[in-house]
Enzyme design. Sequence first.
Site, PDB file in Angstrom:
ATOM      1  N   HIS A  66       0.824  -1.212   0.000  1.00 10.71           N
ATOM      2  CA  HIS A  66       0.000   0.000   0.000  1.00 10.71           C
ATOM      3  C   HIS A  66       0.858   1.262   0.000  1.00 10.71           C
ATOM      4  O   HIS A  66       1.931   1.316   0.596  1.00 10.71           O
ATOM      5  CB  HIS A  66      -1.003   0.004   1.163  1.00 10.71           C
ATOM      6  CG  HIS A  66      -0.417   0.127   2.537  1.00 10.71           C
ATOM      7  ND1 HIS A  66      -0.186   1.342   3.141  1.00 10.71           N
ATOM      8  CD2 HIS A  66      -0.042  -0.809   3.439  1.00 10.71           C
ATOM      9  CE1 HIS A  66       0.304   1.151   4.356  1.00 10.71           C
ATOM     10  NE2 HIS A  66       0.408  -0.145   4.560  1.00 10.71           N
ATOM     11  N   ASP A 180       6.076   2.282   6.730  1.00 11.82           N
ATOM     12  CA  ASP A 180       4.844   1.528   6.504  1.00 11.82           C
ATOM     13  C   ASP A 180       4.003   2.289   5.488  1.00 11.82           C
ATOM     14  O   ASP A 180       3.438   3.333   5.819  1.00 11.82           O
ATOM     15  CB  ASP A 180       4.107   1.380   7.834  1.00 11.82           C
ATOM     16  CG  ASP A 180       2.750   0.718   7.721  1.00 11.82           C
ATOM     17  OD1 ASP A 180       2.443   0.144   6.663  1.00 11.82           O
ATOM     18  OD2 ASP A 180       1.988   0.794   8.706  1.00 11.82           O
ATOM     19  N   GLU A 213      -5.201   1.800   2.428  1.00 11.48           N
ATOM     20  CA  GLU A 213      -5.024   0.675   3.343  1.00 11.48           C
ATOM     21  C   GLU A 213      -5.248   1.118   4.785  1.00 11.48           C
ATOM     22  O   GLU A 213      -5.844   0.395   5.585  1.00 11.48           O
ATOM     23  CB  GLU A 213      -3.622   0.077   3.184  1.00 11.48           C
ATOM     24  CG  GLU A 213      -3.423  -1.261   3.897  1.00 11.48           C
ATOM     25  CD  GLU A 213      -2.976  -1.130   5.352  1.00 11.48           C
ATOM     26  OE1 GLU A 213      -2.965  -2.155   6.046  1.00 11.48           O
ATOM     27  OE2 GLU A 213      -2.645  -0.006   5.785  1.00 11.48           O
ATOM     28  N   GLU A 214      -4.753   2.309   5.111  1.00 14.45           N
ATOM     29  CA  GLU A 214      -4.893   2.810   6.477  1.00 14.45           C
ATOM     30  C   GLU A 214      -6.336   3.208   6.783  1.00 14.45           C
ATOM     31  O   GLU A 214      -6.681   3.473   7.925  1.00 14.45           O
ATOM     32  CB  GLU A 214      -3.971   4.016   6.698  1.00 14.45           C
ATOM     33  CG  GLU A 214      -2.495   3.756   6.429  1.00 14.45           C
ATOM     34  CD  GLU A 214      -1.843   2.862   7.471  1.00 14.45           C
ATOM     35  OE1 GLU A 214      -2.545   2.404   8.393  1.00 14.45           O
ATOM     36  OE2 GLU A 214      -0.628   2.615   7.354  1.00 14.45           O
ATOM     37  N   ASP A 236       4.078  -6.155   3.619  1.00 15.16           N
ATOM     38  CA  ASP A 236       3.822  -5.077   4.581  1.00 15.16           C
ATOM     39  C   ASP A 236       4.758  -5.271   5.762  1.00 15.16           C
ATOM     40  O   ASP A 236       5.550  -6.215   5.791  1.00 15.16           O
ATOM     41  CB  ASP A 236       2.355  -5.093   5.025  1.00 15.16           C
ATOM     42  CG  ASP A 236       1.846  -3.707   5.419  1.00 15.16           C
ATOM     43  OD1 ASP A 236       2.671  -2.881   5.890  1.00 15.16           O
ATOM     44  OD2 ASP A 236       0.642  -3.447   5.265  1.00 15.16           O
TER      45      ASP A 236
END
Length: 264
Positions: A66, A180, A213-214, A236
């Site tokens: 992501h 991330d 994604e978050e 990830d």
Amino acid sequence: MKNRLRSTLEALMLTPGLSGHEDRVRRLIVRELAGLPLEVSTDRLGNLIATLRGDEKAPSVMLFAHTDQLGFVVRKIEDDGLVRIERLGGIPEKALPARAVLFCVAEGRDVHGVIANKSHHATPPEEKYRVTPYADLFIDVGASGAAEVKALGIEIGTPVVYAPRVLHLNENRVAGTSVDDRAGCAVVMEVAREMAGGNGPRPTIHFVFAVLEEFNLRGAMVAAQAIKPDIAIQLDLALNADTPDMAHRGEIELGGGPAISLYS
């Protein structure tokens, strides 16, 4: 490869891309992958899909990471020029005071700010060890009033991220913003380069750089439903458990190789 991977990761980490506002990251990845024999497209949600055609009889693969990061959006601009925010994603509130942030107005026009933090000697004892809720925090952009803030291009809904930075720790480790999952993106990009340059048999591979994604894992789900791969592999981050405060959480060690979660 190592130097290229390091350079790619650094460029990705320094490019802001709040969840739902990943355009800059997507454009960077497109530029980096230009020249490879990939079929590149972007869906309406913003997912970047780069397909490398292979043996159509083999199971197709979707390799994805992501592109988005945690952050905030502007919730209110006070008359005195201070800015209130709403969180987007799992924000660690105890780490917010005094943190530098970036208002993503437009490339070349972004505005720096700092989350206010009361001076230690002016903080009463009952406040010294209390975590301030994010809704009570405000950001100073150096403006003296709301009109001045708006003249900078900051409006309700403007994306806000941690001020991008990269810290190289010793020779083989890196810290900073949006590791991330820009680390995953960098690896997917490197796999695309290696696979595109190979001559051996391979399946069709869809390299997907997903959005949102978050924000409830939305992007990858949409991409998977459109591509319908036989195999999907996500890259990830995982929580390492080799520090005293995390030793009870598992057996993942930084530098110990890949890890796969059995349960999340």
